[in-house]
Scaffold this motif. Structure first.
Motif, PDB file in Angstrom:
ATOM      1  N   ALA A 150       0.825  -1.210   0.000  1.00 49.85           N
ATOM      2  CA  ALA A 150       0.000   0.000   0.000  1.00 49.85           C
ATOM      3  C   ALA A 150       0.855   1.256   0.000  1.00 49.85           C
ATOM      4  CB  ALA A 150      -0.937  -0.009   1.206  1.00 49.85           C
ATOM      5  N   THR A 151       1.934   1.250   0.779  1.00 55.25           N
ATOM      6  CA  THR A 151       2.794   2.432   0.851  1.00 55.25           C
ATOM      7  C   THR A 151       3.491   2.688  -0.481  1.00 55.25           C
ATOM      8  OG1 THR A 151       3.152   2.088   3.226  1.00 55.25           O
ATOM      9  CG2 THR A 151       4.720   3.503   2.077  1.00 55.25           C
ATOM     10  N   LEU A 152       3.928   1.630  -1.140  1.00 48.25           N
ATOM     11  CA  LEU A 152       4.600   1.797  -2.434  1.00 48.25           C
ATOM     12  C   LEU A 152       3.664   2.421  -3.468  1.00 48.25           C
ATOM     13  CD1 LEU A 152       6.795  -1.361  -3.161  1.00 48.25           C
ATOM     14  CD2 LEU A 152       7.551   1.006  -3.006  1.00 48.25           C
ATOM     15  N   VAL A 153       2.489   1.827  -3.652  1.00 42.77           N
ATOM     16  CA  VAL A 153       1.611   2.310  -4.721  1.00 42.77           C
ATOM     17  C   VAL A 153       1.036   3.687  -4.370  1.00 42.77           C
ATOM     18  CG1 VAL A 153       1.091  -0.003  -5.538  1.00 42.77           C
ATOM     19  CG2 VAL A 153      -0.401   1.043  -3.828  1.00 42.77           C
ATOM     20  N   ARG A 154       0.765   3.923  -3.091  1.00 39.76           N
ATOM     21  CA  ARG A 154       0.207   5.227  -2.717  1.00 39.76           C
ATOM     22  C   ARG A 154       1.260   6.330  -2.756  1.00 39.76           C
ATOM     23  NH1 ARG A 154      -3.343   2.602   2.195  1.00 39.76           N
ATOM     24  NH2 ARG A 154      -5.089   1.910   0.889  1.00 39.76           N
ATOM     25  N   PRO A 186      -7.623   5.866  -8.009  1.00 42.10           N
ATOM     26  CA  PRO A 186      -8.519   5.392  -6.953  1.00 42.10           C
ATOM     27  C   PRO A 186      -8.328   3.924  -6.591  1.00 42.10           C
ATOM     28  CG  PRO A 186      -9.713   6.762  -8.520  1.00 42.10           C
ATOM     29  CD  PRO A 186      -8.363   6.536  -9.100  1.00 42.10           C
ATOM     30  N   MET A 187      -7.884   3.110  -7.538  1.00 37.45           N
ATOM     31  CA  MET A 187      -7.619   1.707  -7.227  1.00 37.45           C
ATOM     32  C   MET A 187      -6.461   1.565  -6.243  1.00 37.45           C
ATOM     33  SD  MET A 187      -9.596  -0.531  -8.710  1.00 37.45           S
ATOM     34  CE  MET A 187     -10.709  -0.745 -10.097  1.00 37.45           C
ATOM     35  N   LEU A 188      -5.555   2.559  -6.234  1.00 37.57           N
ATOM     36  CA  LEU A 188      -4.385   2.489  -5.362  1.00 37.57           C
ATOM     37  C   LEU A 188      -4.669   3.058  -3.979  1.00 37.57           C
ATOM     38  CD1 LEU A 188      -1.713   3.689  -7.971  1.00 37.57           C
ATOM     39  CD2 LEU A 188      -2.765   1.438  -7.689  1.00 37.57           C
ATOM     40  N   THR A 189      -5.798   3.710  -3.827  1.00 41.00           N
ATOM     41  CA  THR A 189      -6.161   4.264  -2.520  1.00 41.00           C
ATOM     42  C   THR A 189      -7.326   3.462  -1.940  1.00 41.00           C
ATOM     43  OG1 THR A 189      -7.489   5.926  -3.708  1.00 41.00           O
ATOM     44  CG2 THR A 189      -5.279   6.568  -3.023  1.00 41.00           C
ATOM     45  N   GLY A 190      -8.555   3.813  -2.313  1.00 28.13           N
ATOM     46  CA  GLY A 190      -9.716   3.092  -1.799  1.00 28.13           C
ATOM     47  C   GLY A 190      -9.752   1.638  -2.230  1.00 28.13           C
ATOM     48  N   GLY A 191      -9.270   1.345  -3.435  1.00 29.07           N
ATOM     49  CA  GLY A 191      -9.278  -0.038  -3.908  1.00 29.07           C
ATOM     50  C   GLY A 191      -8.419  -0.942  -3.042  1.00 29.07           C
ATOM     51  N   VAL A 192      -7.232  -0.465  -2.687  1.00 33.64           N
ATOM     52  CA  VAL A 192      -6.366  -1.249  -1.813  1.00 33.64           C
ATOM     53  C   VAL A 192      -7.007  -1.417  -0.432  1.00 33.64           C
ATOM     54  CG1 VAL A 192      -4.116  -1.288  -0.673  1.00 33.64           C
ATOM     55  CG2 VAL A 192      -4.279  -0.561  -3.050  1.00 33.64           C
ATOM     56  N   SER A 193      -7.591  -0.336   0.094  1.00 32.35           N
ATOM     57  CA  SER A 193      -8.226  -0.414   1.416  1.00 32.35           C
ATOM     58  C   SER A 193      -9.377  -1.407   1.456  1.00 32.35           C
ATOM     59  CB  SER A 193      -8.734   0.971   1.842  1.00 32.35           C
ATOM     60  OG  SER A 193      -7.669   1.855   2.091  1.00 32.35           O
ATOM     61  N   MET A 241      11.396   7.421 -10.831  1.00 31.11           N
ATOM     62  CA  MET A 241      11.472   6.663  -9.579  1.00 31.11           C
ATOM     63  C   MET A 241      10.072   6.336  -9.066  1.00 31.11           C
ATOM     64  SD  MET A 241      12.688   8.043  -5.865  1.00 31.11           S
ATOM     65  CE  MET A 241      11.256   9.140  -5.915  1.00 31.11           C
ATOM     66  N   LEU A 242       9.160   7.319  -9.127  1.00 28.19           N
ATOM     67  CA  LEU A 242       7.781   7.069  -8.697  1.00 28.19           C
ATOM     68  C   LEU A 242       7.122   6.017  -9.585  1.00 28.19           C
ATOM     69  CD1 LEU A 242       6.265  10.577  -7.886  1.00 28.19           C
ATOM     70  CD2 LEU A 242       7.076   8.842  -6.297  1.00 28.19           C
ATOM     71  N   ALA A 243       7.355   6.132 -10.890  1.00 29.09           N
ATOM     72  CA  ALA A 243       6.788   5.146 -11.807  1.00 29.09           C
ATOM     73  C   ALA A 243       7.294   3.746 -11.463  1.00 29.09           C
ATOM     74  CB  ALA A 243       7.138   5.509 -13.246  1.00 29.09           C
ATOM     75  N   GLY A 244       8.574   3.648 -11.143  1.00 32.17           N
ATOM     76  CA  GLY A 244       9.142   2.361 -10.741  1.00 32.17           C
ATOM     77  C   GLY A 244       8.541   1.845  -9.449  1.00 32.17           C
ATOM     78  N   ALA A 245       8.255   2.756  -8.509  1.00 33.96           N
ATOM     79  CA  ALA A 245       7.629   2.342  -7.250  1.00 33.96           C
ATOM     80  C   ALA A 245       6.255   1.731  -7.499  1.00 33.96           C
ATOM     81  CB  ALA A 245       7.516   3.541  -6.310  1.00 33.96           C
ATOM     82  N   ALA A 246       5.506   2.305  -8.440  1.00 35.94           N
ATOM     83  CA  ALA A 246       4.187   1.752  -8.766  1.00 35.94           C
ATOM     84  C   ALA A 246       4.314   0.364  -9.382  1.00 35.94           C
ATOM     85  CB  ALA A 246       3.448   2.688  -9.716  1.00 35.94           C
ATOM     86  N   VAL A 247       5.314   0.164 -10.247  1.00 39.17           N
ATOM     87  CA  VAL A 247       5.510  -1.137 -10.888  1.00 39.17           C
ATOM     88  C   VAL A 247       5.914  -2.180  -9.850  1.00 39.17           C
ATOM     89  CG1 VAL A 247       6.921  -2.411 -12.547  1.00 39.17           C
ATOM     90  CG2 VAL A 247       6.063  -0.127 -13.125  1.00 39.17           C
ATOM     91  N   ILE A 248       6.834  -1.811  -8.954  1.00 42.01           N
ATOM     92  CA  ILE A 248       7.232  -2.743  -7.882  1.00 42.01           C
ATOM     93  C   ILE A 248       6.051  -3.015  -6.955  1.00 42.01           C
ATOM     94  CG2 ILE A 248       8.757  -3.035  -5.888  1.00 42.01           C
ATOM     95  CD1 ILE A 248      10.788  -1.259  -7.378  1.00 42.01           C
ATOM     96  N   GLY A 249       5.261  -1.947  -6.695  1.00 37.53           N
ATOM     97  CA  GLY A 249       4.081  -2.113  -5.848  1.00 37.53           C
ATOM     98  C   GLY A 249       3.079  -3.090  -6.441  1.00 37.53           C
ATOM     99  N   ALA A 250       3.001  -3.137  -7.780  1.00 35.79           N
ATOM    100  CA  ALA A 250       2.098  -4.093  -8.425  1.00 35.79           C
ATOM    101  C   ALA A 250       2.496  -5.517  -8.067  1.00 35.79           C
ATOM    102  CB  ALA A 250       2.119  -3.891  -9.941  1.00 35.79           C
ATOM    103  N   GLY A 251       3.789  -5.785  -8.079  1.00 37.96           N
ATOM    104  CA  GLY A 251       4.260  -7.108  -7.669  1.00 37.96           C
ATOM    105  C   GLY A 251       3.990  -7.378  -6.204  1.00 37.96           C
TER     106      GLY A 251
END
Length: 384
Positions: A8-12, A105-112, A163-173
């Motif tokens: 959650a922290t990575l994607v958010r 929204p999938m990375l905020t409310g969706g994750v929650s 770097m942020l884009a990479g964090a989202a990709v790693i967060g997907a994993g």
């Protein structure tokens, strides 16, 4: 829960830091201020459309895949926009950013919305898990922009955005490493986005949660503008950042308190009481005349808002219908973001007059909303 907080922290962080990164990159590319502002809005404005793609989360056999694909798309589109911005017309990165923002929204409310089945069946375990979720929002809201600023200062805004884009990709994993939730849902049974909104309006607890969330988000969004306005009177304009940081520390402190002492009792009642607490905290900010006092009351406001946010997460978890839980989370989150943007805009417009005026109005609005909601809740109880 450790895996959940990490993912959650990575994607958010990728979602929360994107506006700062794009605005810095736009300035570095020589774009005028109004273009930078529009590019930043291109990421946040599409959050309002999030509920209309959220139904996929409730109908999926594996909700992790929906969130992971959203995080991957968000990261790739953000990276593509960053690479295109210095070398193309602004309209091209703007379109890419709008598409990227649709997945926010999938990375905020969706994750929650995945949290209730991860946390365990008891109310105490649910409330403690929600405290960790609040901490994830607080950490990512601080970490994302701070990491962007640090990397941009050392290497430039383009590496910071990538770097942020990479964090989202790693967060997907990392999302795919969460426990799988077995979804036994017939797609035709899941209501449409507009029907889900209707369900929220007809449900007393969810309606009150949504209303108070919107009012509180609108109100606390005025604090950064107010900080910029009063900072020169406290000694230096740069102190505005110190005050906002105090608010962020308060948010983290509130989530830490909740980890030790989770909220207890009826979530519907807690949202009303804690919305009133936010109103009181905002009123205390206004008379602060010294830097130490101002930091203290900004921190107190952060604590109050953190507790209120935890109560709204509890209300969404406990009152949302199982078939549309993801949509309920995303509807409330999307309208919260829209209300926060409106609060910032209104504060920026009114602050040129009396600095205390917008914050006083915001505190009064919070208090009035809490009072009206309490009366509505009492009326519902009498009817029941």
């Amino acid at each position: 829960m450790v895996r959940y907080v990490f993912a959650a922290t990575l994607v958010r962080s990728a979602d929360g830091g994107a506006v700062v990164a794009i605005v810095l990159l736009s300035h570095a590319a020589g774009q005028p201020g109004w273009v930078s502002g529009l590019l930043g809005a291109s990421i946040t404005a599409p959050h309002l459309l999030g509920p209309f793609i959220a139904r996929r989360l409730d109908t999926a056999h594996d909700g992790r895949k929906v969130i992971a694909v959203s995080a991957l798309a968000h990261g790739l589109l953000l990276g593509a926009a960053a690479l295109a911005l210095p070398v193309t017309w602004p309209i091209i990165p703007a379109v890419l950013l709008v598409l990227s923002g649709l997945f926010g929204p999938m990375l905020t409310g969706g994750v929650s919305s995945r949290l209730p089945s991860i946390a365990g069946p008891s109310q105490r375990s649910q409330r403690r898990a929600q405290s960790w979720d609040v901490a994830s929002y607080g950490i990512s809201g601080t970490l994302g922009p701070a990491a962007v600023a640090s990397v941009a200062a050392l290497s430039g805004p383009l590496p910071a955005t990538l770097m942020l884009a990479g964090a989202a990709v790693i967060g997907a994993g990392a999302v795919m490493a969460l426990p799988r939730q077995q979804e036994h849902v017939v797609a035709t049974d899941v209501p449409s986005p507009l029907r889900t909104l209707g369900l929220i309006v007809r449900s007393g607890p969810l309606r009150r949660t949504l209303g108070l969330t919107v009012v509180v988000a609108f109100s606390v969004a005025m604090l950064p503008i107010y900080a910029v306005s009063i900072a020169p009177h406290l000694g230096a304009p740069a102190l505005a950042g110190t005050l906002v940081a105090g608010y962020g520390v308060g948010s983290l402190a509130g989530s830490a308190l909740l980890m030790i002492w989770p909220l207890r009792g009826d979530a519907d009642r807690l949202t009303v009481l804690l919305a009133a607490a936010v109103a009181c905290a905002l009123l205390l900010v206004i008379p602060a005349q010294s830097l130490a006092t101002a930091i203290a009351v900004f921190t107190l406001a952060g604590i109050a808002n953190s507790l209120f946010f935890a109560a709204t997460l509890a209300a969404r978890s406990e009152y949302a219908p199982v078939l549309s839980r993801g949509q309920v989370f995303i509807w409330v989150g999307a309208l919260k973001i829209a209300a926060g943007s409106a609060g910032t805009a209104v504060a920026g417009t009114l602050i040129t007059g009396s600095a205390w005026l917008p914050l006083t109005a915001a505190a009064g609005m919070c208090g009035l909303a809490a009072a009206v909601t309490a009366l509505g809740r009492r009326g519902d109880q009498r009817s029941a």
